[in-house]
Design a protein around this motif. Structure first.
Motif, PDB file in Angstrom:
ATOM      1  N   GLN B   5       0.862  -1.181   0.000  1.00 56.37           N
ATOM      2  CA  GLN B   5       0.000   0.000   0.000  1.00 56.37           C
ATOM      3  C   GLN B   5       0.901   1.235   0.000  1.00 56.37           C
ATOM      4  O   GLN B   5       1.780   1.363   0.857  1.00 56.37           O
ATOM      5  N   ALA B   7       0.966   5.146   0.397  1.00 58.03           N
ATOM      6  CA  ALA B   7       0.192   6.301   0.862  1.00 58.03           C
ATOM      7  C   ALA B   7       0.822   7.610   0.380  1.00 58.03           C
ATOM      8  O   ALA B   7       2.025   7.656   0.130  1.00 58.03           O
ATOM      9  N   VAL B  25      -6.413   4.931   3.590  1.00 58.13           N
ATOM     10  CA  VAL B  25      -5.276   4.012   3.451  1.00 58.13           C
ATOM     11  C   VAL B  25      -5.056   3.254   4.767  1.00 58.13           C
ATOM     12  O   VAL B  25      -4.833   2.040   4.768  1.00 58.13           O
ATOM     13  N   THR B  29      -5.525  -0.766   4.979  1.00 53.87           N
ATOM     14  CA  THR B  29      -4.339  -1.539   5.329  1.00 53.87           C
ATOM     15  C   THR B  29      -4.609  -2.432   6.541  1.00 53.87           C
ATOM     16  O   THR B  29      -4.322  -3.634   6.515  1.00 53.87           O
ATOM     17  N   VAL B  39       0.792  -7.454   4.340  1.00 54.35           N
ATOM     18  CA  VAL B  39       0.703  -6.093   3.798  1.00 54.35           C
ATOM     19  C   VAL B  39       1.898  -5.259   4.235  1.00 54.35           C
ATOM     20  O   VAL B  39       2.278  -5.269   5.412  1.00 54.35           O
ATOM     21  N   LEU B  41       3.196  -1.308   4.177  1.00 55.28           N
ATOM     22  CA  LEU B  41       2.726   0.058   3.975  1.00 55.28           C
ATOM     23  C   LEU B  41       3.919   0.988   3.791  1.00 55.28           C
ATOM     24  O   LEU B  41       4.783   1.080   4.669  1.00 55.28           O
ATOM     25  N   HIS B  93      -0.537  -1.173  -4.616  1.00 60.15           N
ATOM     26  CA  HIS B  93      -1.738  -0.336  -4.627  1.00 60.15           C
ATOM     27  C   HIS B  93      -1.360   1.113  -4.288  1.00 60.15           C
ATOM     28  O   HIS B  93      -0.925   1.399  -3.178  1.00 60.15           O
ATOM     29  N   HIS B  95      -2.041   5.288  -3.872  1.00 63.06           N
ATOM     30  CA  HIS B  95      -3.065   6.247  -3.437  1.00 63.06           C
ATOM     31  C   HIS B  95      -2.601   7.686  -3.620  1.00 63.06           C
ATOM     32  O   HIS B  95      -3.200   8.594  -3.055  1.00 63.06           O
ATOM     33  N   TYR B 333     -11.584  -4.623  -2.530  1.00 69.39           N
ATOM     34  CA  TYR B 333     -10.245  -4.455  -3.102  1.00 69.39           C
ATOM     35  C   TYR B 333      -9.582  -5.813  -3.337  1.00 69.39           C
ATOM     36  O   TYR B 333      -8.897  -6.016  -4.342  1.00 69.39           O
ATOM     37  N   TYR B 337      -7.725  -7.168  -6.598  1.00 70.76           N
ATOM     38  CA  TYR B 337      -6.360  -7.704  -6.612  1.00 70.76           C
ATOM     39  C   TYR B 337      -6.340  -9.100  -7.249  1.00 70.76           C
ATOM     40  O   TYR B 337      -5.458  -9.431  -8.041  1.00 70.76           O
TER      41      TYR B 337
END
Lengths: 354, 354
Positions: B5, B7, B25, B29, B39, B41, B93, B95, B333, B337
């Motif tokens: 993810q 951000a 986000v 997450t 995950v 971040l 992903h 953002h 989401y 994916y």
């Protein structure tokens, strides 16, 4: 050579009013054409150039009245287009900070990046470390200090077209000049104090940005009531030779790490001496006792104004022509382009040369 | 799945106060971690997350007191780091708008880009046309209208953690609520007029940005002298359930193409009905006559306030849980994916699916 020049999209090339970077791109581009090179300029459609223009936006961003616009998207689109056409050029010369770094990693050695702004900012060391392969040009030796480990291949001072400026036949010489932008770091207040101390009138030709309006109203306007200070507002290129050429000296009492200081060489182009603060690039631009004086206090500045009256204006102009003519800047960039091109053909690493 | 993810770096994840994108986000997450996924971040170091944090800046940009910083350089450095580690993830992903487009062209089909802002801006169509291979997710169907030709693979509404909000046991219900930011397009003036017309008190909990201070002083402050309007300033997450849950209704009388409107689902999470203007994503978010009313005039709004009193707050909360819980967003989401991942493994083109 086949040369691409990539301008920022914020102001027209050259700018209609204020704006240093786009003015230098315009000067360099025209000077390269005059020297017989095949130059393509990527810029907004309002550019005026002797090169081949690739218009990547209908107009420059800053004065575009559209209420919703994205400078990031505009610059990304331009870089995408440059990348698509990269094979057409021997060298690609960027003037828009670092936004092009992700696009040209595989051909970085065929690019030159001139950095036009101050570099003592958080976030820059990390980014410049990640893209250290890009050959960089600084506009003063002082400017590059915050990023000492990058691939600096030259310092090339800015240049102006000599024909746009002239030495006044009979300079009035009864006032000091302040030219540029009203802002705390340009220190118009200090200019006023110096003029008072020197017993001379001060004329201020400057724009006031929205962000600086409070500073203007609170700090500078109260000082303008004095009859020895005249605020003439923002002036265009056509008025500069008269404004600068008739001044006893240009005051440049800045309080920030100025990466170059274009107005100093505009004054020199008019034969006008410069009295400037020891900050940023100033000591590299002013030839002490020849084109002006570098000072560190108001007392020194006032004394320098007196001594400046004795400097030879024709000599100042000749030093300008030798050091800061646009053609001189263009020749120095051509040296860089050739050096890169030679190294590239031989597939040898491009050495950092001061 | 191994999911990255990415951000934006403007606010902390989640933000300390205002800030929609970084909050989403954070919610997404954590919900993906709760669903058992691996995950990572990428964000500033002040993030609070149940995922593995890769801190790419010491703190978020907006509240960083450093006087000189470059949001462009910070985001470029982050994308460079994500690119370097791209092989570690099944899907990446993004953002942060379009700043990553130059970096992932060769693996665009392993990426998802959620656009969080309005898209009716000059410069965007050209840039999105150039990078049309990127799979995009809109946060409402309305949001994507200015860029109809792009590779939109889904609309996924925002989600919030249900446990942060609750329906008040005995809602006071004697005031209307306005929550967010004071600015012309949020129309706090219209909220005041509606409350007056409905004969109810209005409480305004909102921050005033520097750019909106003149609007606040000139337009809104004069309206606050009325005893039926109370300005309570900016409030934090902990105060929201009380502020929203005790209101008769949330007023959302906006005057701009709102891409989602997070405060509407915050109200629903507290069981509070929403009276909102027919603008942007509003009709997609409000279930007419169930969670609130969509209106087009002050008269309709005042009438809707009366009708809203009859709506069942437990039903509103249940609709929120079904449509706008963070886990629902995360499941949607994950569908995206998986679809991308399947298409990628088979090396088939990823079809646009509404």
């Amino acid at each position: 050579m086949r040369i691409a020049q990539i301008a920022p999209l914020y102001e027209a090339v050259p700018p209609r009013l204020y704006g240093g970077t786009e003015r230098i791109v315009a000067n360099l581009t025209d000077a390269l054409v005059d020297l017989g090179h095949d130059v393509v300029l990527f810029a907004s459609a309002d550019a005026q150039t002797r090169a081949t223009l690739v218009a990547v936006r209908d107009q420059a961003i800053r004065l575009d009245p559209h209420p919703l616009k994205s400078d990031l998207a505009a610059h990304l689109s331009m870089m995408h287009e440059v990348r698509r056409r990269a094979h057409e050029f021997d060298v690609i010369h960027f003037h828009a900070d670092l936004i092009h770094f992700p696009f040209f990693e595989d051909i970085a050695r065929r690019t030159v990046t001139t950095l036009h702004g101050r570099l003592d900012m958080k976030d820059l060391p990390e980014a410049y470390r990640r893209w250290e392969q890009y050959p960089l040009v600084s506009i003063s030796d002082h400017q590059r200090r915050p990023l000492p480990l990058n691939n600096w291949i030259s310092t090339i001072h800015h240049g102006l077209p000599p024909e746009l400026y002239r030495v006044a036949a009979q300079p009035e010489g009864d006032y000091l000049a302040f030219l540029g932008r009203i802002s705390p770091e340009k220190r118009p207040d200090r200019a006023i104090a110096i003029a008072k101390r020197a017993g001379l009138k001060l004329k201020i030709a400057a724009k006031v940005d929205a962000t600086d309006r409070a500073y203007f109203a609170q700090v500078i306007e109260p000082l303008l009531s004095d009859h020895s200070v005249e605020f003439v507002g923002e002036i265009g290129d056509a008025e500069k030779p008269g404004f600068l050429g008739n001044a006893a000296a240009l005051l440049f009492p800045i309080d920030w790490p100025e990466p170059f200081g274009l107005v100093m060489i505009e004054a020199m182009a008019c034969g006008t001496p410069v009295v400037a603060w020891r900050c940023g690039a100033v000591p590299e631009v002013v030839d002490e006792g020849v084109t002006g004086f570098v000072v560190s206090s108001e007392e020194e500045a006032a004394a320098a104004v007196v001594r400046a009256a004795a400097l030879n204006r024709d000599v100042i102009r000749r030093v300008f022509e030798r050091r800061f003519a646009a053609s001189v800047m263009a020749e120095r960039y051509l040296d860089v382009y050739r050096r890169l091109s030679d190294a590239w053909e031989l597939d040898t690493p491009i050495a950092a040369v001061a």
